[in-house]
Design a protein around this motif. Sequence first.
Motif, mmCIF file in Angstrom:
data_model
loop_
_atom_site.group_PDB
_atom_site.id
_atom_site.type_symbol
_atom_site.label_atom_id
_atom_site.label_comp_id
_atom_site.label_asym_id
_atom_site.label_seq_id
_atom_site.Cartn_x
_atom_site.Cartn_y
_atom_site.Cartn_z
ATOM 1 N N GLU A 146 36.437 -4.423 86.342
ATOM 2 C CA GLU A 146 36.354 -3.315 87.288
ATOM 3 C C GLU A 146 35.840 -2.079 86.550
ATOM 4 O OE1 GLU A 146 39.272 -0.642 90.090
ATOM 5 O OE2 GLU A 146 39.931 -2.621 89.437
ATOM 6 N N ILE A 147 34.736 -1.500 87.005
ATOM 7 C CA ILE A 147 34.179 -0.300 86.394
ATOM 8 C C ILE A 147 34.929 0.912 86.941
ATOM 9 C CG2 ILE A 147 32.127 1.133 86.114
ATOM 10 C CD1 ILE A 147 30.473 -1.471 86.463
ATOM 11 N N ILE A 148 35.525 1.693 86.039
ATOM 12 C CA ILE A 148 36.322 2.852 86.431
ATOM 13 C C ILE A 148 35.534 4.146 86.288
ATOM 14 C CG2 ILE A 148 38.405 4.172 85.894
ATOM 15 C CD1 ILE A 148 39.641 1.482 85.006
ATOM 16 N N LEU A 149 34.732 4.263 85.203
ATOM 17 C CA LEU A 149 33.980 5.487 84.924
ATOM 18 C C LEU A 149 32.700 5.113 84.190
ATOM 19 C CD1 LEU A 149 34.320 8.595 85.204
ATOM 20 C CD2 LEU A 149 35.358 8.583 82.959
ATOM 21 N N THR A 150 31.624 5.846 84.442
ATOM 22 C CA THR A 150 30.338 5.548 83.806
ATOM 23 C C THR A 150 29.866 6.738 82.968
ATOM 24 O OG1 THR A 150 29.108 6.348 85.720
ATOM 25 C CG2 THR A 150 29.629 3.995 85.669
ATOM 26 N N ASP A 151 28.779 6.527 82.236
ATOM 27 C CA ASP A 151 28.142 7.550 81.403
ATOM 28 C C ASP A 151 29.077 8.105 80.326
ATOM 29 O OD1 ASP A 151 25.772 7.327 82.890
ATOM 30 O OD2 ASP A 151 26.527 8.752 84.371
ATOM 31 N N ILE A 152 29.767 7.223 79.629
ATOM 32 C CA ILE A 152 30.700 7.593 78.568
ATOM 33 C C ILE A 152 30.055 7.284 77.216
ATOM 34 C CG2 ILE A 152 32.921 7.075 77.511
ATOM 35 C CD1 ILE A 152 33.928 6.307 80.269
ATOM 36 N N ASP A 153 30.140 8.238 76.292
ATOM 37 C CA ASP A 153 29.613 8.020 74.944
ATOM 38 C C ASP A 153 30.649 7.405 74.015
ATOM 39 O OD1 ASP A 153 27.111 9.150 75.637
ATOM 40 O OD2 ASP A 153 27.940 11.151 75.323
ATOM 41 N N ASP A 154 31.920 7.787 74.172
ATOM 42 C CA ASP A 154 32.987 7.261 73.326
ATOM 43 C C ASP A 154 34.294 7.321 74.088
ATOM 44 O OD1 ASP A 154 34.083 6.105 71.061
ATOM 45 O OD2 ASP A 154 34.433 8.018 70.063
ATOM 46 N N LEU A 155 35.242 6.506 73.644
ATOM 47 C CA LEU A 155 36.531 6.383 74.315
ATOM 48 C C LEU A 155 37.585 6.105 73.263
ATOM 49 C CD1 LEU A 155 37.989 5.976 77.117
ATOM 50 C CD2 LEU A 155 37.458 3.558 76.843
#
Length: 94
Positions: A43-52
Amino acid sequence: MSQYVIGTSYIEIGDDYQYVNYAGETMILQLDHHRLVKTPGFEIILTDIDDLQFEIINDLVYVTITRDENDYRFLLTYAKEKEEIKEENEEVIE
């Protein structure tokens, strides 16, 4: 994202967040091709992330998301290890 993890217990915290949901299933929140996803099931929760990054600060679990060189920190839940829940259940059974 907090709705998935509030009141659950964690297994591992770091680049990924592994936790046991209410049904006893192991779930993972992780970075996958610049997306925050929940697996199994993808399930995709958030997009366009560089790091987590997930971390525990003062017994609370936080997620830090980096996007366009800016860091955003969010509170997820109270940090409760999987072993803590097992010990509580054993006390109830005895």
